[in-house]
Design an enzyme around this catalytic site. Structure first.
Site, PDB file in Angstrom:
ATOM      1  CE1 TYR A 227      35.056  19.733  -1.767  1.00 18.95           C
ATOM      2  CE2 TYR A 227      36.017  18.796  -3.743  1.00 18.95           C
ATOM      3  CZ  TYR A 227      34.942  18.960  -2.900  1.00 18.95           C
ATOM      4  OH  TYR A 227      33.750  18.349  -3.179  1.00 18.95           O
ATOM      5  NE  ARG A 280      27.614   9.985  -4.445  1.00 23.40           N
ATOM      6  CZ  ARG A 280      28.778  10.470  -4.848  1.00 23.40           C
ATOM      7  NH1 ARG A 280      29.870   9.749  -4.762  1.00 23.40           N
ATOM      8  NH2 ARG A 280      28.857  11.709  -5.335  1.00 23.40           N
ATOM      9  CE  LYS A 298      32.324  19.933  -4.796  1.00 24.32           C
ATOM     10  NZ  LYS A 298      32.735  19.622  -6.174  1.00 24.32           N
ATOM     11  CD  GLU A 370      29.345  18.499  -4.412  1.00 23.64           C
ATOM     12  OE1 GLU A 370      30.249  17.686  -4.676  1.00 23.64           O
ATOM     13  OE2 GLU A 370      28.927  19.337  -5.230  1.00 23.64           O
ATOM     14  CG  ASP A 371      29.455  14.487  -2.020  1.00 24.17           C
ATOM     15  OD1 ASP A 371      29.630  14.227  -3.222  1.00 24.17           O
ATOM     16  OD2 ASP A 371      30.378  14.818  -1.265  1.00 24.17           O
ATOM     17  CG  ASP A 393      30.483  19.563  -8.851  1.00 24.66           C
ATOM     18  OD1 ASP A 393      30.677  20.012  -9.996  1.00 24.66           O
ATOM     19  OD2 ASP A 393      31.397  19.285  -8.069  1.00 24.66           O
ATOM     20  CG  ASP A 394      28.309  14.570  -6.617  1.00 28.21           C
ATOM     21  OD1 ASP A 394      29.506  14.641  -6.338  1.00 28.21           O
ATOM     22  OD2 ASP A 394      27.401  14.938  -5.845  1.00 28.21           O
ATOM     23  CG  ASN A 535      38.127  12.614  -5.729  1.00 21.89           C
ATOM     24  OD1 ASN A 535      39.317  12.537  -5.983  1.00 21.89           O
ATOM     25  ND2 ASN A 535      37.293  13.350  -6.438  1.00 21.89           N
TER      26      ASN A 535
END
Length: 679
Positions: A227, A280, A298, A370-371, A393-394, A535
Site C-alpha cells: 500500500y 483523486r 485496500k 475510495e479516492d 475511507d478518505d 500521502n
C-alpha cells in the site's frame, strides 16, 4: 479437461505421417476447422462454463494404397486451423480426436494458451464474458509486445528473475518456516519498492495463502510495499505493469448492463467492495483507470489486517474518463481516452452501479468509496448513506484514525480534547472529515452543541483561512468551518493569530510545514502536536526529522506515510503513522460479523476509542500515539468488537443473537492463511 471420444489407433493404423507397421504406407493429415461454441450450465449459450469445443476427424489415405483409416465424416484437424482466438495454426505432428473444454471469463484470462489480454476485441469480450474483467482499452498485439519488452533496469526483468529463482523452487516447501523466511529474503534482494510490489502481486496471484502469511508475519515491512507509498507509484505506472485482472473495470461502455458485468466476477458471496473512479489518487491527482491499484491494495489489507476472507472482497474501478492530459496522450494508457463524464451522465452510471451491487450481493454488502474527488465524494456519501452500507475511507476512515491519535495524545500533553485549538492545512475530504469527527467527539464529551464545538477548529485552504466573509464562495462542505475572523493568507500568520495546539496537514502538498511554521507551533506550545498526513511520502507536509529538529525534540509527531526513527541530541524518536489501515479492516469486520445494514457516526467514534485504548505505556514512552502494526490483528479484533457492539446497540445489526464475547467472536471470524489438507 480433455476427453477422448474416439481411439486414434483404429485397425492398427499409424498416425499422421508415420508409417504403418503392417503396410509400410504413410498416412497424411488433411486440414480441418475449429468450431467455438459457448455452452451454459443452464442450457443457454453463453453462461459461465462456456467451452471451446474442438471437433475433428482423421481421414488419411495411404500413399499408393486404397486403404483408408476412417474415423468420422467430419473435417479433420491439421496445420490450417481457423481459431476464434487468433492463434497460430496448429503445428502438432500427432493428432488425436478430442473434446477440449476451456472455461471462459475469468479463467480464460488465466489460460496462457488462449489468453490475449487487452487484445480481446469488443465482440470477443461480450461473447466470452470478459466484459469488466479487462480495462476498457483494446490493445493491438504489437502494442502489447512494446509494453512487455524487457530491459535490465525495469521491474519486469527483476520479476522474471524472482519467478524463476524464488517462486518456482519453493512450490514444494510452502509454509514451512524456513521457506517463508527464504521468500522474504528473496523479496528483500530487490532494490526498488516497485519491484517488491510487483513480486508480491504476482505471489498473490500464484499462491494466495502464502501471500497473506508473508504479509501478516511481516506487516510493518511489507505494508509500505503493498500500500502507500509504493502503491502510488504502481498506479502511476499501472498501464505498463498491468498483467492480469485483479478486479472489475466498469466504464461508460458498460452503462445499461452493469449487473451483467458484476456476474462476470467468479466469486458470488461478496461482502466488501472497494470502489474508486480514480479522480483523486492519494496526493497524485487524476490517474483515471490506473487507480485500480488502490482498491486492490485496500482489500488485501482487509484480509491481512482484518481477517476478511479474500474470496469475499471485490476491487472495482469505475472509468468515466480522465482529465489527465499525460494519460490521454500515453499510448499505453489502459482506460477510456476521453475527458471525464460529469453531471447527469456520471450520476446515472453511479446510480446504476449502486443498484446493481445491492441486487447482486444484497443489503449487507459493504461499499467503500475510495479516492473520489471532493465534489463527488461528499455527495455520494450523503446520497447513499441512508440506502446502502457505505463508508468513505478518505472522509470517515482518516477522521477515525486521526481522532484516535489525538485521544491517545492526551496521555502525553494532559487535559482533554475540549482544551485544544485545531488548525488544518487542507479543507478537502480528509480535512473536513477529521474536523467533523473531532467536533462530534468533543460534543459527546462535553454535551455542548455541535455548532459550538466546531468553533474550536479552523481550516486553511488554498485561498487562506476559511472565514465567514468567504462563505458565499465556499463549497458546501467548507461552510460549517467559516468562523468570524479577519482574512489571513499565510499559514504561519494563521498560527500566530489562532494559536493552535494541534496542527494537521491534509493538503496533499509536500513540504508546506516549513521551518518557520514548525518553529511558530513550538513557540506557542510546550508539546506541539503536528500531524503531516498527506500521502505518499513525497507529498507529506514535512518529514519526521524536520518536525523533531525544528521543534527541538518537543513535537508529538505522526504522518500518513512511514518515516524512519530520528535521533536528536542523543534521544531516539519513533514517529507514529496515522494510517487508515488501523481502522477500516477492523471496522469492516465489525460490520460484517454483526450483519450491519448502515454505517453510523457512533461506530466511527467507537472505532477511534478502541484504537486509542490499544496504545500502551511503553508506546507512550517512545512518544508514540499509535500502537505498532505488529499487533494489528489483535487491534482489529478489538475495533471490530466495539463497532459490532455499537451496531447492536443502535439496532442496526441483523445477526442475532448478539455473541457474549465479541472480541473472541471477532477473532474466530478472521480468515487464517494456513494450508488445508487435501485427500
Amino acid at each position: 479437461m480433455i476427453s477422448l471420444n474416439r481411439s486414434s489407433f483404429l485397425n492398427k493404423t499409424g498416425i499422421s505421417g508415420f508409417r504403418s507397421p503392417s503396410s509400410g504406407a504413410v498416412l497424411r493429415r488433411r486440414p480441418a476447422s475449429v468450431r467455438v461454441v459457448a455452452l451454459g450450465t443452464n442450457g443457454r449459450a453463453g453462461e459461465r462454463n462456456a467451452a471451446i469445443l474442438v471437433e475433428n476427424r482423421l481421414k488419411e489415405m495411404r500413399e499408393g494404397s486404397s486403404a483408408i483409416a476412417d474415423v468420422e465424416s467430419e473435417p479433420t484437424v491439421g496445420g490450417e486451423v481457423q481459431d476464434e482466438y487468433g492463434e497460430d495454426a496448429a503445428t502438432e505432428e500427432f493428432v488425436t480426436p478430442w473434446c477440449l473444454s476451456v472455461a471462459s471469463g475469468y479463467s480464460l484470462l488465466r489460460d496462457p494458451h488462449h489468453n490475449k489480454g487487452l487484445a480481446f476485441n469488443e465482440k470477443e469480450r461480450d461473447a466470452h464474458f470478459l466484459r469488466g474483467l479487462l480495462p476498457p482499452t483494446v490493445a493491438s498485439h504489437e502494442l502489447q509486445v512494446s509494453t512487455q519488452r524487457l530491459d535490465p533496469s525495469t521491474p519486469f526483468t527483476w520479476l522474471c528473475g524472482f519467478l524463476f529463482y524464488c517462486i518456482v523452487p519453493t512450490y514444494c516447501y510452502y509454509h514451512s518456516t524456513p521457506q517463508v523466511k527464504k521468500m522474504m529474503h528473496n523479496i528483500r534482494q530487490y532494490q526498488l519498492p516497485l519491484q517488491k510490489y510487483m513480486a508480491m502481486m504476482d505471489l498473490q496471484e500464484r499462491n494466495e495463502r502464502l501471500f497473506y502469511k508473508l504479509l501478516i508475519e511481516n506487516v510493518e515491512e511489507l505494508l509500505p510495499i503493498v500500500y502507500t507509498p509504493t502503491v502510488g507509484e504502481a498506479c502511476q505506472k499501472y498501464g505498463s505493469i498491468f498483467m492480469r485482472p485483479q478486479g472489475l473495470f466498469i466504464s461508460l461502455k458498460e452503462k445499461g448492463k452493469i449487473r451483467e458485468v458484476l456476474r462476470n466476477w467468479p466469486e458470488k458471496n461478496i461482502q466488501v467492495i472497494v470502489v474508486t473512479d480514480g479522480e483523486r489518487i492519494l496526493g497524485l491527482g487524476d490517474l483515471g483507470c490506473q487507480g485500480m491499484g488502490i482498491p486492490v491494495g485496500k482489500l488485501s489489507l482487509y484480509t491481512a489486517l482484518g481477517g476478511v476472507r479474500p474470496s469475499s472482497c471485490l476491487p472495482i474501478t469505475i472509468d468515466v474518463g480522465t482529465n489527465n492530459e499525460t494519460l490521454l496522450n500515453d499510448e499505453f494508457y489502459i482506460g477510456l481516452r476521453q475527458r471525464r463524464a460529469t453531471g447527469q451522465e456520471y450520476a446515472e452510471l453511479l446510480d446504476e452501479f449502486m443498484t446493481a451491487v445491492k441486487q447482486n450481493y444484497g443489503e449487507k454488502v459493504l461499499i467503500q468509496f475510495e479516492d473520489f474527488a471532493n465534489h463527488n465524494a461528499f455527495d455520494l456519501l450523503a446520497k447513499y448513506g441512508t440506502t446502502h452500507l457505505v463508508f468513505n475511507d478518505d472522509i470517515q476512515g482518516t477522521a477515525s484514525v486521526v481522532l484516535a491519535g489525538l485521544v491517545a495524545a492526551q496521555n502525553l500533553v494532559g487535559g482533554t480534547l475540549a482544551d485544544h485549538r485545531f488548525l488544518f492545512l487542507g479543507a478537502g475530504e480528509a480535512g473536513t472529515g477529521i474536523a467533523e469527527l473531532i467536533a462530534l467527539e468533543i460534543s459527546k464529551q462535553t454535551n455542548a452543541p455541535l455548532e459550538e464545538t466546531r468553533k474550536k477548529i479552523w481550516l486553511v485552504d488554498s485561498k487562506g483561512l476559511i472565514v465567514s466573509s468567504r462563505k458565499e464562495s465556499l463549497q458546501h462542505f467548507k461552510k460549517p468551518w467559516a468562523h468570524e475572523h479577519e482574512p489571513i493568507n499565510e499559514l504561519v500568520d494563521a498560527i500566530k493569530a489562532i494559536k493552535p495546539t494541534v496542527l494537521i496537514g491534509t493538503s496533499g502538498v509536500g513540504r508546506t510545514f516549513t521551518k518557520e511554521v514548525v518553529e511558530a507551533m513550538a513557540s506557542i506550545n510546550e508539546k506541539p502536536i503536528i500531524l503531516a498526513l498527506s500521502n505518499p511520502t513525497s507529498q507529506s507536509e514535512c518529514t519526521a526529522k524536520e518536525a523533531y529538529t525544528w521543534s527541538q525534540g518537543r513535537a508529538i509527531f505522526a504522518s500518513g506515510s512511514p518515516f524512519p526513527p530520528v535521533e536528536y541530541e542523543g534521544k531516539l524518536f519513533v514517529p507514529g503513522q496515522a494510517n487508515n489501515a488501523y481502522i477500516f479492516p477492523g471496522l469492516g469486520l465489525g460490520l460484517i460479523m454483526s450483519g450491519a445494514i448502515r454505517v453510523h457516526d457512533d461506530m466511527l467514534l467507537a472505532a477511534s476509542e478502541a484504537l486509542a485504548a490499544q496504545v500502551s505505556k511503553e508506546n507512550f514512552a517512545k512518544g508514540l500515539i499509535f500502537p505498532p502494526f505488529t499487533n494489528i490483528r489483535k487491534i482489529s479484533a478489538h475495533i471490530a468488537a466495539k463497532v459490532a457492539a455499537k451496531a447492536y446497540e443502535l439496532g442496526l445489526a441483523t445477526r442475532l443473537p448478539q455473541p457474549k464475547d465479541l472480541v473472541k467472536h471477532a477473532e474466530s471470524c478472521m480468515y487464517s492463511p494456513v494450508y488445508r489438507s487435501y485427500r
